[in-house]
Scaffold this motif. Structure first.
Motif, PDB file in Angstrom:
ATOM      1  N   ALA A  12       0.834  -1.200   0.000  1.00 28.86           N
ATOM      2  CA  ALA A  12       0.000   0.000   0.000  1.00 28.86           C
ATOM      3  C   ALA A  12       0.868   1.249   0.000  1.00 28.86           C
ATOM      4  O   ALA A  12       0.566   2.219  -0.697  1.00 28.86           O
ATOM      5  N   ALA A  13       1.948   1.220   0.768  1.00 28.35           N
ATOM      6  CA  ALA A  13       2.857   2.363   0.808  1.00 28.35           C
ATOM      7  C   ALA A  13       3.506   2.589  -0.545  1.00 28.35           C
ATOM      8  O   ALA A  13       3.610   3.724  -1.021  1.00 28.35           O
ATOM      9  N   GLU A  15       2.336   1.715  -3.499  1.00 28.09           N
ATOM     10  CA  GLU A  15       1.343   2.213  -4.452  1.00 28.09           C
ATOM     11  C   GLU A  15       1.010   3.674  -4.185  1.00 28.09           C
ATOM     12  O   GLU A  15       0.850   4.465  -5.118  1.00 28.09           O
ATOM     13  N   SER A  16       0.919   4.053  -2.925  1.00 30.54           N
ATOM     14  CA  SER A  16       0.664   5.443  -2.573  1.00 30.54           C
ATOM     15  C   SER A  16       1.795   6.338  -3.080  1.00 30.54           C
ATOM     16  O   SER A  16       1.552   7.417  -3.631  1.00 30.54           O
TER      17      SER A  16
END
Length: 66
Positions: A12-13, A15-16
């Protein structure tokens, strides 16, 4: 000061970060999650050309506003 957080998912990090960089028109081709150390939750930034590093530095200086 930012401290390490166990509850942040590395994927998630990553992709962010990819989305934020894309908004600044910056591509880190080697951006990925370090699969060799899953417990550490490391995001691999990889290598970039000097001109990309300069654009990244400028984006950070200006808070991404261009």
């Amino acid at each position: 000061m930012v401290t390490a957080r166990d509850d942040v998912n590395a994927f998630a990090a990553m992709e962010s970060l990819r989305v934020a960089l894309d908004q600044a028109h910056i591509v880190l081709p080697s951006l990925g999650v370090d699969a060799g150390s899953p417990a550490l939750g490391l995001v691999e930034l990889g290598r970039v050309r000097a001109d990309v590093a300069m654009r990244l530095a400028e984006a950070l200086r200006h808070g991404g506003d261009e």
